[in-house]
Design an enzyme around this catalytic site. Structure first.
Site, PDB file in Angstrom:
ATOM      1  N   ARG A 281     -11.683-114.535 -18.191  1.00 26.52           N
ATOM      2  CA  ARG A 281     -13.006-114.053 -17.780  1.00 26.52           C
ATOM      3  C   ARG A 281     -13.352-112.816 -16.931  1.00 26.52           C
ATOM      4  O   ARG A 281     -12.523-112.551 -15.969  1.00 26.52           O
ATOM      5  CB  ARG A 281     -13.704-115.224 -16.866  1.00 26.52           C
ATOM      6  CG  ARG A 281     -15.235-114.958 -16.550  1.00 26.52           C
ATOM      7  CD  ARG A 281     -15.665-116.139 -15.454  1.00 26.52           C
ATOM      8  NE  ARG A 281     -16.987-115.890 -15.039  1.00 26.52           N
ATOM      9  CZ  ARG A 281     -17.434-116.455 -13.979  1.00 26.52           C
ATOM     10  NH1 ARG A 281     -16.872-117.308 -13.325  1.00 26.52           N
ATOM     11  NH2 ARG A 281     -18.713-116.097 -13.670  1.00 26.52           N
ATOM     12  N   LEU A 282     -14.102-112.197 -17.360  1.00 27.37           N
ATOM     13  CA  LEU A 282     -14.385-110.950 -16.675  1.00 27.37           C
ATOM     14  C   LEU A 282     -16.002-111.427 -16.094  1.00 27.37           C
ATOM     15  O   LEU A 282     -16.846-111.377 -16.953  1.00 27.37           O
ATOM     16  CB  LEU A 282     -14.620-109.539 -17.639  1.00 27.37           C
ATOM     17  CG  LEU A 282     -15.015-108.384 -16.978  1.00 27.37           C
ATOM     18  CD1 LEU A 282     -14.058-108.111 -15.788  1.00 27.37           C
ATOM     19  CD2 LEU A 282     -15.023-107.148 -17.971  1.00 27.37           C
TER      20      LEU A 282
ATOM     21  N   ILE B 250     -19.488-110.925 -15.180  1.00 23.99           N
ATOM     22  CA  ILE B 250     -20.554-109.905 -15.018  1.00 23.99           C
ATOM     23  C   ILE B 250     -21.877-110.480 -14.449  1.00 23.99           C
ATOM     24  O   ILE B 250     -22.477-110.346 -13.638  1.00 23.99           O
ATOM     25  CB  ILE B 250     -20.743-109.401 -16.375  1.00 23.99           C
ATOM     26  CG1 ILE B 250     -19.370-108.763 -16.473  1.00 23.99           C
ATOM     27  CG2 ILE B 250     -21.924-108.503 -16.285  1.00 23.99           C
ATOM     28  CD1 ILE B 250     -19.512-107.957 -17.979  1.00 23.99           C
TER      29      ILE B 250
ATOM     30  N   CYS C 137     -14.316-110.392 -21.967  1.00 26.73           N
ATOM     31  CA  CYS C 137     -13.398-111.517 -22.011  1.00 26.73           C
ATOM     32  C   CYS C 137     -12.669-111.824 -22.958  1.00 26.73           C
ATOM     33  O   CYS C 137     -12.555-111.319 -24.033  1.00 26.73           O
ATOM     34  CB  CYS C 137     -14.556-112.847 -21.697  1.00 26.73           C
ATOM     35  SG  CYS C 137     -15.563-112.681 -20.400  1.00 26.73           S
TER      36      CYS C 137
ATOM     37  N   ASN D  85     -17.707-114.808 -25.275  1.00 21.87           N
ATOM     38  CA  ASN D  85     -17.596-113.300 -24.847  1.00 21.87           C
ATOM     39  C   ASN D  85     -18.795-112.489 -25.441  1.00 21.87           C
ATOM     40  O   ASN D  85     -18.979-112.623 -26.557  1.00 21.87           O
ATOM     41  CB  ASN D  85     -16.201-112.871 -25.640  1.00 21.87           C
ATOM     42  CG  ASN D  85     -15.890-111.445 -25.411  1.00 21.87           C
ATOM     43  OD1 ASN D  85     -16.241-110.874 -24.341  1.00 21.87           O
ATOM     44  ND2 ASN D  85     -15.270-110.885 -26.327  1.00 21.87           N
ATOM     45  N   GLY D  86     -19.333-112.010 -24.275  1.00 19.49           N
ATOM     46  CA  GLY D  86     -20.308-110.931 -24.600  1.00 19.49           C
ATOM     47  C   GLY D  86     -21.574-110.789 -23.700  1.00 19.49           C
ATOM     48  O   GLY D  86     -21.241-111.512 -22.637  1.00 19.49           O
ATOM     49  N   GLU D  87     -22.609-110.499 -24.117  1.00 16.88           N
ATOM     50  CA  GLU D  87     -24.021-110.277 -23.361  1.00 16.88           C
ATOM     51  C   GLU D  87     -25.042-110.577 -24.226  1.00 16.88           C
ATOM     52  O   GLU D  87     -25.158-110.020 -25.183  1.00 16.88           O
ATOM     53  CB  GLU D  87     -24.040-108.925 -22.781  1.00 16.88           C
ATOM     54  CG  GLU D  87     -22.982-108.555 -22.117  1.00 16.88           C
ATOM     55  CD  GLU D  87     -23.208-106.913 -21.499  1.00 16.88           C
ATOM     56  OE1 GLU D  87     -24.201-106.660 -20.679  1.00 16.88           O
ATOM     57  OE2 GLU D  87     -22.268-106.053 -21.663  1.00 16.88           O
TER      58      GLU D  87
END
Length: 207
Positions: A47-48, A50, A2, A73-75
């Site tokens: 935004r991507l 997921i 993102c 942004n991240g996981e």
């Protein structure tokens, strides 16, 4: 992946929106922004999708009290575990995203929440009541944050393009960074190839 962008100071809204558009390739699924005109703060996100593909995962994400604004942004690999802990404390979730877990974990623990995050991330949190920004990056430095400062405006961005889209920002190569690159074959943290720009180092936070 993102895209994050944040402007602080007496900035032009047009420059801010142009910066947001320059990082749109990082998040083709959605785009949003929040501006606090009274405190001269703007936060934008591309935004991507997921974890949660629905509009409930839209960012900037604002807390239920309306005071905390987050771009992320991240996981977060352990977000389901953290969510269960927060739910036992009475927190109610509207999405299935790890972003909302980060938001509520900050409300519950403040900056101490970083000790509980297992993942790769960069994020910016804005406390409207205090008028404060809190920026953090994961320990491995997977998710970048660049910081540029000129003419009374500070810009935080996932990419340099988000900074240099500002027409008031003078892009100039830093000779010391060039020398470091020639010696080491890379530009070490927190230096950047350009003057008045630096990288938030891995595992660091800023307020």
């Amino acid at each position: 992946m993102c895209g994050l962008i944040c402007y602080s100071g007496n900035f032009s809204k047009d420059n801010f929106l142009e910066g947001l558009s320059k990082i749109s390739h990082r998040g083709p699924d959605d785009k949003g922004y929040f501006i606090d005109d009274a405190k001269f703060i703007g936060l934008g996100h591309t935004r991507l999708s997921i974890q949660d593909l629905s509009p409930n995962g839209h960012q900037p994400m604002i807390s239920q009290c309306g005071n905390i604004v987050l771009i992320f942004n991240g996981e977060i690999y352990n977000f389901l575990e953290l969510r269960k802990i927060l739910e036992k404390k009475g927190y109610i979730f509207k999405s299935k995203s790890d972003t909302e877990v980060v938001l509520n974990l900050y409300i519950e623990m403040g900056i101490e929440m970083l000790e509980n995050l297992n993942g790769i991330f960069s994020f910016i949190i804005y406390d409207k009541k205090k008028g404060e920004l809190f920026i953090s990056r994961d320990r491995f430095g997977i998710k970048p944050i660049y910081i540029g400062q000129q003419n009374g405006v500070t810009i935080f961005s996932s990419e340099l393009s988000g900074i240099f889209s500002n027409g008031d920002f003078n892009m100039e190569v830093d000779p010391e960074a060039v020398l470091s690159f020639l010696r080491l074959n890379y530009v070490p943290n927190p230096m950047c190839i350009c003057k008045d720009v630096w990288k938030l180092p891995p595992g660091h936070r800023a307020k």
